[in-house]
Scaffold this motif. Sequence first.
Motif, mmCIF file in Angstrom:
data_model
loop_
_atom_site.group_PDB
_atom_site.id
_atom_site.type_symbol
_atom_site.label_atom_id
_atom_site.label_comp_id
_atom_site.label_asym_id
_atom_site.label_seq_id
_atom_site.Cartn_x
_atom_site.Cartn_y
_atom_site.Cartn_z
ATOM 1 N N UNK A 1 70.410 81.245 30.771
ATOM 2 C CA UNK A 1 71.386 82.186 29.897
ATOM 3 C C UNK A 1 72.163 83.073 30.743
ATOM 4 N N UNK A 2 73.394 83.205 30.605
ATOM 5 C CA UNK A 2 74.468 83.962 31.428
ATOM 6 C C UNK A 2 74.428 85.473 30.761
ATOM 7 N N UNK A 3 74.823 86.309 31.603
ATOM 8 C CA UNK A 3 75.061 87.819 30.803
ATOM 9 C C UNK A 3 76.065 87.949 29.790
ATOM 10 N N UNK A 4 77.056 86.956 29.695
ATOM 11 C CA UNK A 4 78.116 86.805 29.001
ATOM 12 C C UNK A 4 77.650 86.291 27.451
ATOM 13 N N UNK A 5 76.245 85.676 27.727
ATOM 14 C CA UNK A 5 75.980 85.290 26.377
ATOM 15 C C UNK A 5 75.641 83.836 26.112
ATOM 16 N N UNK A 6 76.492 82.951 27.124
ATOM 17 C CA UNK A 6 76.374 81.494 27.302
ATOM 18 C C UNK A 6 75.014 81.090 27.519
ATOM 19 N N UNK A 7 74.521 80.191 26.944
ATOM 20 C CA UNK A 7 73.431 79.371 27.115
ATOM 21 C C UNK A 7 73.847 78.156 27.527
ATOM 22 N N UNK A 8 73.308 77.402 28.598
ATOM 23 C CA UNK A 8 73.443 76.263 29.027
ATOM 24 C C UNK A 8 72.186 75.534 29.503
ATOM 25 N N UNK A 9 72.599 73.963 29.892
ATOM 26 C CA UNK A 9 71.296 73.228 30.303
ATOM 27 C C UNK A 9 71.661 72.839 31.763
ATOM 28 N N UNK A 10 70.685 72.871 32.655
ATOM 29 C CA UNK A 10 70.944 72.404 33.926
ATOM 30 C C UNK A 10 69.791 71.267 34.508
ATOM 31 N N UNK A 11 70.059 70.653 35.384
ATOM 32 C CA UNK A 11 69.203 69.674 35.830
ATOM 33 C C UNK A 11 68.218 70.136 36.732
ATOM 34 N N UNK A 12 66.823 69.773 36.450
ATOM 35 C CA UNK A 12 65.712 70.463 37.694
ATOM 36 C C UNK A 12 65.193 69.346 38.278
ATOM 37 N N UNK A 13 65.367 69.093 39.668
ATOM 38 C CA UNK A 13 64.785 67.917 40.388
ATOM 39 C C UNK A 13 63.580 68.404 40.907
ATOM 40 N N UNK A 14 62.575 68.319 40.303
ATOM 41 C CA UNK A 14 61.127 68.740 40.572
ATOM 42 C C UNK A 14 60.170 67.929 39.485
#
Length: 235
Positions: free
Chosen positions: A24-37
């Motif tokens: 979640x960004x400070x500007x309100x945007x929520x997004x999905x990222x890849x996690x290599x673990x």
Amino acid sequence: MKFSSQLQSATLLKRYKRFLVDLHKEDGETFTVHCANTGKMTGCADSGFKAYYSTSDNKKRKYAHSLELTEDGQGNLICVNTGIANKVAYEAIQAGDISQLNGYDNIASEVKYGNENSRIDILLSSPQQPNCYVEVKSVTLLEGDQGYFPDTETTRGQKHLRELIHIKNNHQRAVLLFIVMHNGIESVKAAEHIDKKYAQLLAEAKSEGVEIYAYKAQVTPSEVKVIKQVSVLDT
């Protein structure tokens, strides 16, 4: 290892399906990222942690961003991209920063070896001495004031220990190299309470002459680099 571009930061919301994390960004945007673990990431991916992510310019990727670091409630930076540990180890060996692994002419990575269809993380060789097989493990689990490996049961890690024992018994050097990727960890111990079989195999490997070392990396948003050797404690 320097990150190829400046990492951006956001707040971690949750990890799910093992390889996905919502930020979640400070500007309100929520997004999905890849996690290599592939581990449980205990204490490394709690909701509310600060997260640092990279962005790829590969347009074919489903997720353009990758989770690289998190920051726990005590302000410790943690490198959660496990693939970075191999790069950090490779660079440290090349630079002569791991004294026990100096003196080899050639260094290679991801070389097939062993009886169980494995690939060694790093293979060191010179004409005048036996090959040195180095298996690298990323340490990020902190409980109390103690660092542990693994953070979940690992049949793959067990296999690697069996392979190293076999290598040693065939008169080559076999090394297990823990790279500490958590700024709050100052020593490493087998997590017998999580994977008893791994702890037993680690003790067996040590008794058979497999060399076991741990080096701590300093984690920053610009670079992850080995800075010192730390202790590997018996269970």
